[in-house]
Design a protein around this motif. Structure first.
Motif, PDB file in Angstrom:
ATOM      1  N   PRO A 556      -5.103   3.550 -16.914  1.00 36.97           N
ATOM      2  CA  PRO A 556      -5.380   3.985 -15.533  1.00 36.97           C
ATOM      3  C   PRO A 556      -5.182   2.887 -14.497  1.00 36.97           C
ATOM      4  CG  PRO A 556      -7.011   4.893 -17.020  1.00 36.97           C
ATOM      5  CD  PRO A 556      -6.172   3.967 -17.842  1.00 36.97           C
ATOM      6  N   GLU A 557      -5.634   1.665 -14.798  1.00 39.02           N
ATOM      7  CA  GLU A 557      -5.473   0.599 -13.813  1.00 39.02           C
ATOM      8  C   GLU A 557      -4.002   0.217 -13.648  1.00 39.02           C
ATOM      9  OE1 GLU A 557      -6.671  -1.340 -17.781  1.00 39.02           O
ATOM     10  OE2 GLU A 557      -7.187   0.440 -16.591  1.00 39.02           O
ATOM     11  N   GLN A 558      -3.217   0.363 -14.736  1.00 43.69           N
ATOM     12  CA  GLN A 558      -1.787   0.093 -14.633  1.00 43.69           C
ATOM     13  C   GLN A 558      -1.080   1.180 -13.829  1.00 43.69           C
ATOM     14  OE1 GLN A 558      -1.111  -0.085 -18.850  1.00 43.69           O
ATOM     15  NE2 GLN A 558      -1.115  -2.329 -18.905  1.00 43.69           N
ATOM     16  N   GLU A 559      -1.451   2.432 -14.067  1.00 42.74           N
ATOM     17  CA  GLU A 559      -0.868   3.518 -13.279  1.00 42.74           C
ATOM     18  C   GLU A 559      -1.196   3.347 -11.811  1.00 42.74           C
ATOM     19  OE1 GLU A 559       0.402   7.313 -14.736  1.00 42.74           O
ATOM     20  OE2 GLU A 559      -1.483   7.422 -15.832  1.00 42.74           O
ATOM     21  N   ALA A 560      -2.431   2.941 -11.514  1.00 36.39           N
ATOM     22  CA  ALA A 560      -2.829   2.726 -10.123  1.00 36.39           C
ATOM     23  C   ALA A 560      -1.994   1.608  -9.505  1.00 36.39           C
ATOM     24  CB  ALA A 560      -4.317   2.400 -10.052  1.00 36.39           C
ATOM     25  N   TYR A 561      -1.697   0.574 -10.301  1.00 37.43           N
ATOM     26  CA  TYR A 561      -0.887  -0.529  -9.792  1.00 37.43           C
ATOM     27  C   TYR A 561       0.545  -0.077  -9.537  1.00 37.43           C
ATOM     28  CZ  TYR A 561       1.076  -5.220  -9.381  1.00 37.43           C
ATOM     29  OH  TYR A 561       1.724  -6.341  -8.929  1.00 37.43           O
ATOM     30  N   PHE A 562       1.111   0.703 -10.457  1.00 40.29           N
ATOM     31  CA  PHE A 562       2.443   1.267 -10.237  1.00 40.29           C
ATOM     32  C   PHE A 562       2.483   2.030  -8.913  1.00 40.29           C
ATOM     33  CE2 PHE A 562       3.639   1.001 -14.893  1.00 40.29           C
ATOM     34  CZ  PHE A 562       4.878   0.418 -14.717  1.00 40.29           C
ATOM     35  N   LEU A 563       1.515   2.921  -8.700  1.00 40.45           N
ATOM     36  CA  LEU A 563       1.522   3.765  -7.507  1.00 40.45           C
ATOM     37  C   LEU A 563       1.255   2.952  -6.248  1.00 40.45           C
ATOM     38  CD1 LEU A 563       1.725   6.513  -6.163  1.00 40.45           C
ATOM     39  CD2 LEU A 563      -0.686   6.912  -6.731  1.00 40.45           C
ATOM     40  N   ARG A 564       0.301   2.050  -6.309  1.00 40.40           N
ATOM     41  CA  ARG A 564      -0.013   1.234  -5.132  1.00 40.40           C
ATOM     42  C   ARG A 564       1.202   0.390  -4.730  1.00 40.40           C
ATOM     43  NH1 ARG A 564      -4.136  -0.746  -7.157  1.00 40.40           N
ATOM     44  NH2 ARG A 564      -3.450  -2.852  -7.752  1.00 40.40           N
ATOM     45  N   SER A 565       1.855  -0.188  -5.704  1.00 39.08           N
ATOM     46  CA  SER A 565       3.050  -0.978  -5.411  1.00 39.08           C
ATOM     47  C   SER A 565       4.158  -0.093  -4.851  1.00 39.08           C
ATOM     48  CB  SER A 565       3.532  -1.682  -6.680  1.00 39.08           C
ATOM     49  OG  SER A 565       2.535  -2.530  -7.204  1.00 39.08           O
ATOM     50  N   ALA A 566       4.306   1.101  -5.425  1.00 45.13           N
ATOM     51  CA  ALA A 566       5.343   2.023  -4.950  1.00 45.13           C
ATOM     52  C   ALA A 566       5.143   2.366  -3.486  1.00 45.13           C
ATOM     53  CB  ALA A 566       5.341   3.290  -5.798  1.00 45.13           C
ATOM     54  N   ARG A 567       3.900   2.599  -3.088  1.00 46.55           N
ATOM     55  CA  ARG A 567       3.638   2.934  -1.689  1.00 46.55           C
ATOM     56  C   ARG A 567       4.028   1.789  -0.763  1.00 46.55           C
ATOM     57  NH1 ARG A 567      -2.329   5.866  -2.015  1.00 46.55           N
ATOM     58  NH2 ARG A 567      -1.566   8.005  -2.282  1.00 46.55           N
ATOM     59  N   THR A 568       3.747   0.580  -1.183  1.00 46.03           N
ATOM     60  CA  THR A 568       4.121  -0.571  -0.360  1.00 46.03           C
ATOM     61  C   THR A 568       5.633  -0.692  -0.250  1.00 46.03           C
ATOM     62  OG1 THR A 568       2.105  -1.775  -0.913  1.00 46.03           O
ATOM     63  CG2 THR A 568       4.007  -3.091  -0.230  1.00 46.03           C
ATOM     64  N   ILE A 569       6.331  -0.535  -1.366  1.00 49.69           N
ATOM     65  CA  ILE A 569       7.791  -0.624  -1.351  1.00 49.69           C
ATOM     66  C   ILE A 569       8.392   0.508  -0.522  1.00 49.69           C
ATOM     67  CG2 ILE A 569       9.843  -0.540  -2.829  1.00 49.69           C
ATOM     68  CD1 ILE A 569       8.019  -1.822  -5.036  1.00 49.69           C
ATOM     69  N   GLU A 570       7.819   1.700  -0.638  1.00 53.33           N
ATOM     70  CA  GLU A 570       8.329   2.829   0.137  1.00 53.33           C
ATOM     71  C   GLU A 570       8.098   2.643   1.629  1.00 53.33           C
ATOM     72  OE1 GLU A 570       6.597   6.269  -1.675  1.00 53.33           O
ATOM     73  OE2 GLU A 570       8.002   6.253  -3.351  1.00 53.33           O
ATOM     74  N   GLU A 571       7.046   1.946   2.015  1.00 53.83           N
ATOM     75  CA  GLU A 571       6.840   1.623   3.424  1.00 53.83           C
ATOM     76  C   GLU A 571       7.988   0.756   3.936  1.00 53.83           C
ATOM     77  OE1 GLU A 571       4.842   2.487   5.737  1.00 53.83           O
ATOM     78  OE2 GLU A 571       2.975   3.233   4.859  1.00 53.83           O
ATOM     79  N   ALA A 572       8.403  -0.214   3.129  1.00 53.04           N
ATOM     80  CA  ALA A 572       9.501  -1.086   3.537  1.00 53.04           C
ATOM     81  C   ALA A 572      10.803  -0.306   3.669  1.00 53.04           C
ATOM     82  CB  ALA A 572       9.661  -2.231   2.540  1.00 53.04           C
ATOM     83  N   ILE A 573      11.034   0.639   2.759  1.00 52.92           N
ATOM     84  CA  ILE A 573      12.230   1.479   2.850  1.00 52.92           C
ATOM     85  C   ILE A 573      12.203   2.299   4.129  1.00 52.92           C
ATOM     86  CG2 ILE A 573      13.456   3.411   1.775  1.00 52.92           C
ATOM     87  CD1 ILE A 573      12.353   2.347  -0.941  1.00 52.92           C
ATOM     88  N   ALA A 574      11.067   2.922   4.403  1.00 49.06           N
ATOM     89  CA  ALA A 574      10.948   3.789   5.578  1.00 49.06           C
ATOM     90  C   ALA A 574      11.084   3.009   6.873  1.00 49.06           C
ATOM     91  CB  ALA A 574       9.613   4.528   5.548  1.00 49.06           C
ATOM     92  N   ALA A 575      10.693   1.738   6.872  1.00 47.94           N
ATOM     93  CA  ALA A 575      10.743   0.941   8.101  1.00 47.94           C
ATOM     94  C   ALA A 575      12.171   0.704   8.579  1.00 47.94           C
ATOM     95  CB  ALA A 575      10.040  -0.404   7.885  1.00 47.94           C
ATOM     96  N   GLU A 576      13.152   0.858   7.693  1.00 41.43           N
ATOM     97  CA  GLU A 576      14.535   0.593   8.078  1.00 41.43           C
ATOM     98  C   GLU A 576      15.113   1.664   8.998  1.00 41.43           C
ATOM     99  OE1 GLU A 576      16.909  -2.036   7.080  1.00 41.43           O
ATOM    100  OE2 GLU A 576      14.963  -3.006   6.899  1.00 41.43           O
ATOM    101  N   ARG A 577      15.016   2.923   8.605  1.00 37.46           N
ATOM    102  CA  ARG A 577      15.571   3.994   9.450  1.00 37.46           C
ATOM    103  C   ARG A 577      14.767   5.284   9.342  1.00 37.46           C
ATOM    104  NH1 ARG A 577      20.730   7.098   6.728  1.00 37.46           N
ATOM    105  NH2 ARG A 577      20.077   6.908   4.549  1.00 37.46           N
ATOM    106  N   GLY A 578      13.532   5.162   8.867  1.00 38.76           N
ATOM    107  CA  GLY A 578      12.664   6.331   8.825  1.00 38.76           C
ATOM    108  C   GLY A 578      12.843   7.218   7.626  1.00 38.76           C
TER     109      GLY A 578
END
Length: 665
Positions: A556-578
């Motif tokens: 569970p803590e590893q899955e949470a880390y996968f998802l938490r990291s994914a959200r951060t990376i996806e924020e960076a993707i979205a910041a480029e052109r939405g």
């Protein structure tokens, strides 16, 4: 019933009608299957499926695929038809008793195209339930949309929208209602809601990609970066050379199937096979025996004749005579599985060819795959990050993601403190093209090529018209959760788009990736860059079909880390052109896509403890005119490919930032 809608031609140079020695033209199409069971049959058939999978409101599923006319015909036993429309929505029976609804996730996001809503819920009535969502937004705006039951390998995984739905304003409340009487409400949260990326300073440099690049240009690009930044980089020559952009030369002589032979050179075409020629002649006299002679590079077959002087040699006899004659430099077989009982006719001199179209300056030799190592301390003392692209040859955007990220890291090291911190705290390994042979074939011969260029097919499947179907799917050739282990989502058919190869790690391309993990044990993070569809995924990536038994899920803590990291990376993707990666396409591969036996991220995670992610760059684009999401394809116009490279390079750099903050538990 499977309904197919053509998107675009996948082989622009292919003839509309293929001859017996020409590959059939392939097309990128959208397939619609009625349910998940049919989808599983489609996967099991070895169809060349993309990662763009879209459940529909009527319970059907749409998936893009690359197919030839013959492959479409092979789907007819599954109920396949080629149609220009879509099937009418099927009515689902309401449950007799009130069902219990649980909203698993309700989120909204704002992209460059406005507000969108995504809702996932489950019902105690499982897939029998008919669910719909009503929402209310600011200024009294409202909306409603049906949900789709998501069933995988017979397991009910919940209901969701087929795609995020547009909303006039930010949704503030959602209500999920069932035809069986159940209801549930929730306040949707913002997505992806990760850590916001750092703002680049005024001197930050970016945008270094100007075109799609074949393998030679990619390698030269990273060599140039090494020459410019020798104190921050190394070039690593990976130990396993590929087969090379090369094939044996061939010719199809005669009229298939019964009166034809396939001639194949012993040498590769580029190593002398293309210089050979074959002719079939009659001796001009009755009662002559079949003879084969060699004059330099010319093989002459003099056909046997009867008492009237007519040719009587069968295809099988010609093939046997050629193979029994020393010094020809070729071998001969009958056509596919035919016994070759047909009588051969004289045939004019035919030059053998490897049918490869790249310019002469494109090397045919086994390829040296290169990695660019980037960091201020490249001694194993820092957290390692592996970024690798183009396991699938036709995914032209993916190497650009890695090159753009490398350029940004190195060019901004001296001028940007955040970049400097990344290179101080991480050790980065970048492989722009894992599969250079297939990439060359995609650029110069068949742009829909998915696999490498190693032909493991027997003679019955190796005539030149089948050349676009040869090769191994590199991302099915790994050794965890593999086809040979009994996992689903790869094929043992050498012509399949998901052919796993004759054995785990049979291919140098997969061995190179794993060699990096074995050699550099400080690698703790990896990003496998693929296209297209806009996914962000991690292990488990495969399951056994009977009972849908997946590889072990992370703790569970590893899955949470996968998802938490994914959200951060996806924020960076979205910041480029939405561009926002959809929530229902963010998660373990087996939850959000399908089973992919023998993929690389699984081996990295389960055997090496590497947090392995998978980008699927190229999210659907919203068409405001039709109010639908539209796929972008493997090789979109470069303006779109450039934009995808920019945003996912930002995502890759965000992953490096996560690695910079990583501490061993």
């Amino acid at each position: 019933m499977i309904v197919l809608t053509t998107l675009v031609a996948a082989g622009p140079s292919a003839p509309a009608v293929a001859g017996p020695a020409d590959p059939e033209p392939a097309s990128l199409v959208t397939l619609s299957v009625p349910d998940k069971a049919a989808m599983e049959r489609l996967v099991a058939s070895g169809a060349d499926l993309t990662e763009r999978v879209r459940p529909q409101p009527d319970g059907s599923i749409q998936v893009d695929a690359v197919v030839t006319p013959s492959q479409l015909a092979e789907l007819r036993p599954l109920g396949a038809t080629l149609a220009t429309g879509t099937p009418a929505p099927a009515q689902t029976k309401a449950t007799a008793a009130q069902d219990r609804i649980v909203i698993e996730r309700a989120v909204w996001f704002e992209s460059r195209d406005g507000y969108f809503l995504s809702v996932e819920a489950s019902s105690s009535a499982a897939q029998a339930a008919t669910l719909s969502v009503t929402w209310k937004g600011r200024k009294g705006t409202t909306g409603q949309a049906p949900m789709v039951a998501y069933v995988d390998a017979g397991a009910y995984l919940g209901h969701q929208f087929s795609t995020p739905v547009p909303a006039e304003s930010r949704p503030e409340w959602v209500t999920v209602t069932s035809a069986g009487g159940g209801t549930a409400q929730a306040r949707p949260r913002e997505w992806p809601d990760g850590a916001r990326p750092d703002r680049a300073g005024p001197g930050y440099q970016r945008d270094f990609i100007t075109q799609y690049m074949p393998p030679a240009q990619l390698n030269e690009r990273i060599k140039a970066l090494h020459r410019r930044y020798p104190k921050l980089t190394d070039i690593i020559a990976l130990p396993n050379r590929t087969n090379g952009y090369r094939r044996h030369a061939q010719a199809l002589i005669g009229t298939p199937p019964a009166a034809a032979v396939v001639i194949t050179s012993a040498a590769y075409g580029s190593e002398g096979g293309n210089d050979l020629a074959v002719e079939l002649v009659t001796p001009g006299a009755p009662g002559r025996a079949l003879q084969v002679s060699v004059n330099g590079k010319l093989v002459t077959v003099s056909l046997a004749t009867d008492a009237a002087g007519a040719p009587v040699s069968t295809a099988a006899q010609v093939a046997a005579a050629v193979n029994a004659t020393p010094g020809t430099g070729v071998k001969a077989t009958t056509y596919r599985t035919d016994a070759g009982a047909g009588v051969m006719a004289p045939a004019p001199l035919t030059q053998l060819s490897d049918f490869l179209s790249a310019p002469a300056d494109v090397s045919r030799a086994p390829a040296q795959v290169l990695a660019l190592r980037v960091g201020a301390h490249r001694d194993g003392s820092r957290t390692g990050v592996l970024a690798y692209a183009q396991e699938h040859a036709r995914e032209w955007v993916t190497p650009l993601v890695t090159i753009e990220a490398a350029e940004r890291l190195l060019r901004n090291h001296a001028r940007d403190k955040d970049t400097r911190r990344l290179l101080e705290r991480t050790d980065i390994f970048i492989v722009p093209t894992v599969n250079p042979d297939g990439a060359n074939y995609s650029f110069y011969d068949f742009n829909s090529q998915r696999k490498n260029m190693t032909n493991h097919c027997p003679a019955q499947q190796s005539d030149p018209a089948l050349r676009n179907a040869w090769g191994v799917d590199v991302n099915r050739n790994y050794a965890v959760g593999s086809l040979s282990d009994g996992y689903f989502g790869a094929s043992a058919n050498c012509q399949s788009g998901t052919f796993a190869g004759p054995a785990e790690h049979s291919e140098p391309e997969s061995r190179n990736v794993i060699w990096l993990a074995q050699r550099y044990r400080n690698i703790r993070f990896a990003m496998n860059v693929h296209s297209y569809g806009g996914y962000f995924m991690w292990p488990p990536g495969a399951y056994k079909l009977d009972g849908r038994v997946t590889l072990p899920r992370p703790a569970p803590e590893q899955e949470a880390y996968f998802l938490r990291s994914a959200r951060t990376i996806e924020e960076a993707i979205a910041a480029e052109r939405g561009t926002v990666t959809w929530p229902q396409q963010t998660g373990p591969v087996t939850d959000v896509l399908y089973s992919a036996a023998g993929n690389s991220a699984d081996e990295l995670w389960y055997d090496f403890g590497v947090y392995g992610w998978d980008f699927e760059v190229g999210a659907d684009l919203w068409n405001p005119g039709t109010r639908t999401w539209e796929g972008v394809g493997f090789q979109p116009p470069f303006s779109e490919g450039h934009a995808e490279a920019m945003e996912f390079a930002a995502g890759l750099i965000s992953l490096i930032g996560i690695a910079a903050d990583f501490r061993e538990p």
